[in-house]
Design a protein around this motif. Structure first.
Motif, PDB file in Angstrom:
ATOM      1  N   SER A 150       1.613   3.636   1.662  1.00 32.72           N
ATOM      2  CA  SER A 150       0.211   3.556   2.318  1.00 32.72           C
ATOM      3  C   SER A 150      -0.916   3.126   1.013  1.00 32.72           C
ATOM      4  CB  SER A 150      -0.329   4.575   2.865  1.00 32.72           C
ATOM      5  OG  SER A 150       0.657   4.921   3.837  1.00 32.72           O
ATOM      6  N   ASP A 151      -0.749   3.872   0.004  1.00 34.59           N
ATOM      7  CA  ASP A 151      -1.701   3.899  -1.199  1.00 34.59           C
ATOM      8  C   ASP A 151      -1.443   2.143  -1.712  1.00 34.59           C
ATOM      9  OD1 ASP A 151      -2.682   6.299  -1.110  1.00 34.59           O
ATOM     10  OD2 ASP A 151      -1.626   7.073  -2.609  1.00 34.59           O
ATOM     11  N   THR A 152      -0.239   1.905  -1.864  1.00 32.29           N
ATOM     12  CA  THR A 152       0.022   0.496  -2.444  1.00 32.29           C
ATOM     13  C   THR A 152      -0.746  -0.461  -1.688  1.00 32.29           C
ATOM     14  OG1 THR A 152       2.031   1.513  -3.424  1.00 32.29           O
ATOM     15  CG2 THR A 152       1.964  -0.965  -3.374  1.00 32.29           C
ATOM     16  N   MET A 153      -0.364  -0.590  -0.304  1.00 30.61           N
ATOM     17  CA  MET A 153      -1.032  -1.529   0.641  1.00 30.61           C
ATOM     18  C   MET A 153      -2.513  -1.621   0.573  1.00 30.61           C
ATOM     19  SD  MET A 153       1.869  -2.228   1.860  1.00 30.61           S
ATOM     20  CE  MET A 153       1.542  -3.427   2.958  1.00 30.61           C
ATOM     21  N   PHE A 154      -3.250  -0.441   0.284  1.00 28.79           N
ATOM     22  CA  PHE A 154      -4.587  -0.676   0.188  1.00 28.79           C
ATOM     23  C   PHE A 154      -5.112  -0.408  -1.258  1.00 28.79           C
ATOM     24  CE2 PHE A 154      -3.235   0.522   4.515  1.00 28.79           C
ATOM     25  CZ  PHE A 154      -3.744  -0.818   5.092  1.00 28.79           C
ATOM     26  N   ASN A 155      -4.322  -0.516  -2.439  1.00 26.80           N
ATOM     27  CA  ASN A 155      -4.724  -0.506  -3.597  1.00 26.80           C
ATOM     28  C   ASN A 155      -5.676  -1.851  -3.773  1.00 26.80           C
ATOM     29  OD1 ASN A 155      -4.474  -2.098  -6.315  1.00 26.80           O
ATOM     30  ND2 ASN A 155      -3.243  -0.029  -6.934  1.00 26.80           N
ATOM     31  N   THR A 156      -6.695  -1.621  -4.218  1.00 20.35           N
ATOM     32  CA  THR A 156      -7.939  -2.718  -4.540  1.00 20.35           C
ATOM     33  C   THR A 156      -7.500  -4.042  -5.205  1.00 20.35           C
ATOM     34  OG1 THR A 156      -8.911  -1.644  -6.442  1.00 20.35           O
ATOM     35  CG2 THR A 156      -9.959  -1.215  -4.302  1.00 20.35           C
ATOM     36  N   ALA A 157      -6.570  -3.715  -6.231  1.00 23.15           N
ATOM     37  CA  ALA A 157      -5.992  -4.913  -6.988  1.00 23.15           C
ATOM     38  C   ALA A 157      -4.980  -5.711  -6.248  1.00 23.15           C
ATOM     39  CB  ALA A 157      -5.312  -4.431  -8.218  1.00 23.15           C
ATOM     40  N   ASN A 158      -4.216  -4.898  -5.185  1.00 21.28           N
ATOM     41  CA  ASN A 158      -3.333  -5.684  -4.356  1.00 21.28           C
ATOM     42  C   ASN A 158      -4.265  -6.574  -3.321  1.00 21.28           C
ATOM     43  OD1 ASN A 158      -1.019  -4.979  -5.654  1.00 21.28           O
ATOM     44  ND2 ASN A 158      -0.669  -3.181  -4.302  1.00 21.28           N
ATOM     45  N   VAL A 159      -5.328  -5.748  -2.787  1.00 20.68           N
ATOM     46  CA  VAL A 159      -5.913  -6.603  -1.629  1.00 20.68           C
ATOM     47  C   VAL A 159      -6.565  -7.720  -2.255  1.00 20.68           C
ATOM     48  CG1 VAL A 159      -8.014  -6.203  -0.329  1.00 20.68           C
ATOM     49  CG2 VAL A 159      -6.179  -4.441  -0.517  1.00 20.68           C
ATOM     50  N   SER A 160      -7.158  -7.619  -3.576  1.00 22.82           N
ATOM     51  CA  SER A 160      -8.050  -8.649  -4.035  1.00 22.82           C
ATOM     52  C   SER A 160      -6.941 -10.098  -4.338  1.00 22.82           C
ATOM     53  CB  SER A 160      -8.432  -8.535  -5.457  1.00 22.82           C
ATOM     54  OG  SER A 160      -9.375  -7.510  -5.400  1.00 22.82           O
ATOM     55  N   THR A 215     -11.859  -6.892   3.081  1.00 23.78           N
ATOM     56  CA  THR A 215     -12.328  -6.970   1.782  1.00 23.78           C
ATOM     57  C   THR A 215     -12.218  -5.439   0.888  1.00 23.78           C
ATOM     58  OG1 THR A 215     -14.329  -5.716   2.894  1.00 23.78           O
ATOM     59  CG2 THR A 215     -14.481  -7.734   2.893  1.00 23.78           C
ATOM     60  N   ILE A 216     -12.631  -5.638  -0.238  1.00 28.05           N
ATOM     61  CA  ILE A 216     -12.626  -4.277  -1.035  1.00 28.05           C
ATOM     62  C   ILE A 216     -13.101  -2.936  -0.600  1.00 28.05           C
ATOM     63  CG2 ILE A 216     -13.078  -3.323  -3.471  1.00 28.05           C
ATOM     64  CD1 ILE A 216     -10.911  -5.629  -3.604  1.00 28.05           C
ATOM     65  N   ASP A 217     -14.205  -3.434   0.180  1.00 25.88           N
ATOM     66  CA  ASP A 217     -14.833  -2.059   0.925  1.00 25.88           C
ATOM     67  C   ASP A 217     -14.047  -1.654   1.945  1.00 25.88           C
ATOM     68  OD1 ASP A 217     -17.096  -2.197  -0.752  1.00 25.88           O
ATOM     69  OD2 ASP A 217     -18.227  -3.255   0.596  1.00 25.88           O
ATOM     70  N   ASP A 218     -13.235  -2.504   2.634  1.00 22.06           N
ATOM     71  CA  ASP A 218     -12.460  -2.038   3.759  1.00 22.06           C
ATOM     72  C   ASP A 218     -11.486  -1.564   3.080  1.00 22.06           C
ATOM     73  OD1 ASP A 218     -13.817  -3.477   5.901  1.00 22.06           O
ATOM     74  OD2 ASP A 218     -12.811  -5.487   5.432  1.00 22.06           O
ATOM     75  N   ALA A 219     -10.809  -1.803   2.234  1.00 24.67           N
ATOM     76  CA  ALA A 219      -9.725  -1.054   1.559  1.00 24.67           C
ATOM     77  C   ALA A 219      -9.968   0.308   0.989  1.00 24.67           C
ATOM     78  CB  ALA A 219      -9.150  -2.044   0.155  1.00 24.67           C
ATOM     79  N   LYS A 220     -11.336   0.404   0.282  1.00 26.95           N
ATOM     80  CA  LYS A 220     -11.772   1.583   0.071  1.00 26.95           C
ATOM     81  C   LYS A 220     -12.071   2.691   1.074  1.00 26.95           C
ATOM     82  CE  LYS A 220     -14.121   0.264  -4.242  1.00 26.95           C
ATOM     83  NZ  LYS A 220     -15.501  -0.133  -4.842  1.00 26.95           N
ATOM     84  N   ASP A 221     -12.465   2.021   2.117  1.00 30.81           N
ATOM     85  CA  ASP A 221     -12.480   2.873   3.446  1.00 30.81           C
ATOM     86  C   ASP A 221     -11.185   3.261   3.981  1.00 30.81           C
ATOM     87  OD1 ASP A 221     -15.213   2.483   3.763  1.00 30.81           O
ATOM     88  OD2 ASP A 221     -15.249   1.069   5.180  1.00 30.81           O
TER      89      ASP A 221
END
Length: 343
Positions: free
Chosen positions: A150-160, A206-212
């Motif tokens: 789960s952490d990997t899927m929403f890692n900000t670097a991966n989302v970017s 977005t990055i904000d979505d990933a942080k949420d």
């Protein structure tokens, strides 16, 4: 030479994606059971615990193989003309570069599709999440592996990175329309990307979505409420994804819900007849050799089987209930061999 190698890689990748889709179809049956039963506070039976454990182990092994395929092909995104010249290398053919790149993007989206349809649903249930995050050497599972996924899927670097890849795909696709219509392998990958349920979600993510999302996961919960996210909520759409059976199709068949066609077929079919199916609207049909993409066997009705003297044969007897309820087609699907209705 690059194209020949890419075609070989794409063929291997297609076999891998079919394995993932087959495993996903089985996993969806597990998540259906969990959704129906776990909130009733019943004990998880040992057989279901085994299925969860083996499913998790298989899912992690398949994910590792998809990640490896993605990693091998992410370099195409960096292989821009100026980057090649800076390394004293000849520029790549733009279509070859695009074709190689689509392996990476389709693999990434395949991972997100699988996450949305399985892991995100498992994450919603505290007991199941805790159970799967336990270390279990018997199943080769480390502690907190579901959490790590789960952490990997929403890692900000991966989302970017996914955002850049989707942007590149949408910019480049129109430039290669002619090639895509003439190259089966590249066309298959392009359709796999466009028909991915995760594609429209990650396109707006977005990055904000990933942080949420990371904040929700940190609290050990994944909420269903769509207001929990700024744009496309992963869990809001996971309800839709939960019905996914791994079959990507752009439309329904022309005989779908055609009662007159069904009546005609029932009148014509005899026990043992083989039905051949052509489904050009389904993604998998694009890469199956030959004209027909699927086959099934007509078992027949109770009356027909009695006339043949085999209604009470032990093999038939096991399926009396299914046959009398209208399930008279035997076919092999991703989830295994099933007896289904003609509809």
């Amino acid at each position: 030479l690059l194209n020949i190698r890419l075609d070989r890689d794409i063929y291997d990748y297609q076999l891998l994606s079919e394995e993932v889709l087959a495993a996903r179809a089985k996993a969806l049956k597990l998540t259906d059971w969990i959704t129906a039963n776990i909130d009733r506070d019943i004990a998880i039976p040992p057989s279901m615990q085994d299925k969860l454990n083996t499913g998790m182990s298989q899912g992690l092994e398949l994910s590792d193989r998809v990640v490896a395929a993605v990693a091998r092909n992410e370099c195409w995104l960096q292989a821009a003309e100026e980057a090649m010249i800076a390394r004293d290398l000849p520029p790549l053919d733009p279509f070859t570069r695009f074709k190689g790149f689509t392996i990476a993007l389709s693999g990434t989206l395949l991972l997100y599709d699988t996450y949305f349809t399985t892991a995100s649903i498992l994450n919603k249930h505290d007991r199941i999440r805790r159970f799967l995050n336990q270390q279990d050497s018997g199943y080769g599972r480390q502690k907190n592996q579901l959490e790590a996924v789960s952490d990997t899927m929403f890692n900000t670097a991966n989302v970017s990175l996914v955002s850049r890849e989707i942007q590149f795909f949408e910019t480049e696709s129109p430039e290669h329309e002619t090639h895509l219509s003439n190259d089966n392998e590249a066309g298959y990958l392009s359709e796999l990307i466009k028909q991915s349920p995760a594609y429209p979600v990650m396109r707006e993510f977005t990055i904000d979505d990933a942080k949420d999302q990371q904040a929700f996961l940190a609290h050990g919960k994944v909420k269903d409420d769509i207001s929990g996210f700024k744009r496309n909520t992963v869990n809001g759409v996971s309800k839709i994804f939960g019905n996914l059976v791994g079959l990507v199709e752009e439309r329904k068949g022309k005989l779908y819900q055609d009662k007159s066609a069904h009546a005609y077929l029932k009148k014509q079919l005899k026990p043992g007849d083989i039905l051949l199916e052509k489904t050009p609207f389904r993604l998998t049909d694009k890469m199956i050799p030959g004209h027909w993409g699927h086959a099934a066997i007509w078992v027949g009705t109770e009356k027909e089987l009695k006339a043949l003297g085999i209604w009470n044969n032990p093999w038939v007897k096991k399926y009396h209930k299914e046959i009398t309820s209208g399930r008279r087609i035997v076919e092999s699907l991703r989830s295994g061999v099933e007896i289904n209705s003609l509809a």
